[in-house]
Scaffold this motif. Structure first.
Motif, PDB file in Angstrom:
ATOM      1  N   GLU A   1      20.478 -40.041  81.258  1.00  0.00           N
ATOM      2  CA  GLU A   1      20.057 -39.391  80.154  1.00  0.00           C
ATOM      3  C   GLU A   1      19.004 -38.519  80.665  1.00  0.00           C
ATOM      4  O   GLU A   1      19.107 -37.004  79.830  1.00  0.00           O
ATOM      5  CB  GLU A   1      19.692 -40.324  79.184  1.00  0.00           C
ATOM      6  N   CYS A   2      17.931 -38.718  81.222  1.00  0.00           N
ATOM      7  CA  CYS A   2      16.972 -37.856  81.448  1.00  0.00           C
ATOM      8  C   CYS A   2      17.237 -36.585  82.462  1.00  0.00           C
ATOM      9  O   CYS A   2      16.994 -35.358  82.067  1.00  0.00           O
ATOM     10  CB  CYS A   2      15.873 -38.439  82.365  1.00  0.00           C
ATOM     11  N   PHE A   3      18.230 -36.900  83.344  1.00  0.00           N
ATOM     12  CA  PHE A   3      18.849 -35.697  83.822  1.00  0.00           C
ATOM     13  C   PHE A   3      19.641 -34.821  83.187  1.00  0.00           C
ATOM     14  O   PHE A   3      19.557 -33.691  83.477  1.00  0.00           O
ATOM     15  CB  PHE A   3      19.653 -36.329  85.180  1.00  0.00           C
ATOM     16  N   ILE A   4      20.289 -35.166  82.347  1.00  0.00           N
ATOM     17  CA  ILE A   4      21.039 -34.639  81.475  1.00  0.00           C
ATOM     18  C   ILE A   4      20.318 -33.515  80.601  1.00  0.00           C
ATOM     19  O   ILE A   4      20.466 -32.401  80.360  1.00  0.00           O
ATOM     20  CB  ILE A   4      21.984 -35.262  80.358  1.00  0.00           C
ATOM     21  N   ILE A   5      19.171 -34.023  79.884  1.00  0.00           N
ATOM     22  CA  ILE A   5      18.134 -33.357  79.279  1.00  0.00           C
ATOM     23  C   ILE A   5      17.550 -32.183  80.373  1.00  0.00           C
ATOM     24  O   ILE A   5      17.315 -30.866  79.947  1.00  0.00           O
ATOM     25  CB  ILE A   5      17.181 -34.111  78.635  1.00  0.00           C
ATOM     26  N   LEU A   6      17.254 -32.529  81.595  1.00  0.00           N
ATOM     27  CA  LEU A   6      16.615 -31.727  82.491  1.00  0.00           C
ATOM     28  C   LEU A   6      17.662 -30.571  82.811  1.00  0.00           C
ATOM     29  O   LEU A   6      17.203 -29.504  82.735  1.00  0.00           O
ATOM     30  CB  LEU A   6      16.497 -32.408  83.663  1.00  0.00           C
ATOM     31  N   ASN A   7      18.818 -30.861  82.889  1.00  0.00           N
ATOM     32  CA  ASN A   7      19.848 -29.882  83.060  1.00  0.00           C
ATOM     33  C   ASN A   7      19.944 -28.825  81.886  1.00  0.00           C
ATOM     34  O   ASN A   7      20.331 -27.667  82.370  1.00  0.00           O
ATOM     35  CB  ASN A   7      21.318 -30.230  83.565  1.00  0.00           C
ATOM     36  N   LYS A   8      19.857 -29.384  80.831  1.00  0.00           N
ATOM     37  CA  LYS A   8      20.012 -28.363  79.739  1.00  0.00           C
ATOM     38  C   LYS A   8      18.754 -27.567  79.560  1.00  0.00           C
ATOM     39  O   LYS A   8      18.970 -26.593  78.914  1.00  0.00           O
ATOM     40  CB  LYS A   8      19.980 -29.534  78.321  1.00  0.00           C
ATOM     41  N   LEU A   9      17.647 -27.977  80.302  1.00  0.00           N
ATOM     42  CA  LEU A   9      16.407 -27.160  80.218  1.00  0.00           C
ATOM     43  C   LEU A   9      16.222 -25.920  81.116  1.00  0.00           C
ATOM     44  O   LEU A   9      15.601 -25.347  81.378  1.00  0.00           O
ATOM     45  CB  LEU A   9      15.151 -28.091  80.161  1.00  0.00           C
ATOM     46  N   GLN A  10      17.349 -26.106  82.361  1.00  0.00           N
ATOM     47  CA  GLN A  10      17.260 -25.369  83.266  1.00  0.00           C
ATOM     48  C   GLN A  10      17.018 -23.780  82.975  1.00  0.00           C
ATOM     49  O   GLN A  10      16.786 -22.976  83.614  1.00  0.00           O
ATOM     50  CB  GLN A  10      18.530 -25.455  84.087  1.00  0.00           C
ATOM     51  N   VAL A  11      17.822 -23.513  81.876  1.00  0.00           N
ATOM     52  CA  VAL A  11      17.921 -22.218  81.267  1.00  0.00           C
ATOM     53  C   VAL A  11      16.540 -21.736  80.952  1.00  0.00           C
ATOM     54  O   VAL A  11      15.864 -20.536  81.166  1.00  0.00           O
ATOM     55  CB  VAL A  11      18.616 -21.968  79.894  1.00  0.00           C
TER      56      VAL A  11
END
Length: 214
Positions: A189-199
């Protein structure tokens, strides 16, 4: 055991809330301010062009108000103080743990070392909770038994559900002690949120962040 309170925030009797504030020695100035918040609040129900007559609300604390969880915990603290008065659970507590309940807003978890102690505890909780206007949603309360025999029951004989796992405060509590899958789930779940913040991370910041020591 994980308790489910029936519409907890909506059920608390407001006079008992004020009583709990006094018993916790809250400053009189703050109590008067809270009294004004709950001074005969009125409400009406409107559907389309039709509206009911105005009614007085004498139960419940406001959903969404940032003060409400704290008020609820004050009520719960006073209630559990009464519950433990005269209730000897010395032989029912877990080793190295001197408490039997975890209170987080209306999420309540109980811990004892045996079924008899749990039965005595939940029966007294049910009696004292009614004084404040609270009731269990018995169909949603669950017990998780570890290395013990028997299933806890309510005073009326209703048995609790005994699932292998149950959600509590956003985590999955498992009777099989399999924490590895739960940790893996949280990491995912943390990695999913992290990927969303890449932008956000990849774009140049429009301003410079400066730090200074105080």
């Amino acid at each position: 055991m994980f308790l489910d309170w029936e519409k907890a925030f909506d059920k608390i009797e407001q006079p008992k809330l004020i009583e709990a504030l006094y018993r916790m020695n809250v400053n009189e100035k703050h109590i008067n301010a809270i009294k004004n918040l709950y001074n005969h609040p009125k409400f009406a129900v409107k559907m389309g062009n039709q509206q009911s007559s105005w009614k007085t609300q004498d139960r419940g604390i406001r959903q969404g108000c940032p003060l409400s969880p704290y008020l609820f915990l004050i009520v719960m603290t006073v209630m559990f103080r009464d519950i433990h008065e005269g209730l000897n659970l010395t032989r029912g507590t877990l080793e190295h743990i001197n408490f039997t309940e975890l209170l987080y807003a209306d999420d309540t978890a109980l811990r004892t070392s045996n079924k008899n102690a749990m039965n005595r505890l939940i029966n007294k909780i049910e009696v004292n909770a009614k004084y404040f206007g609270l009731n269990f949603n018995k169909g949603k309360c669950v017990a998780m038994v570890y290395n013990a025999a028997g299933t806890p029951v309510f005073d009326d004989g209703t048995k609790l559900q005994t699932p292998d796992n149950t959600p509590y405060l956003g985590a999955n509590i498992s009777r099989t002690h399999n924490t590895k899958s739960e940790v893996s789930k949280k990491v995912t779940e943390c990695f999913i949120i992290l990927n969303k913040l890449q932008v956000f991370w990849k774009n140049d910041m429009p301003y410079k962040i400066e730090t200074s020591s105080i």
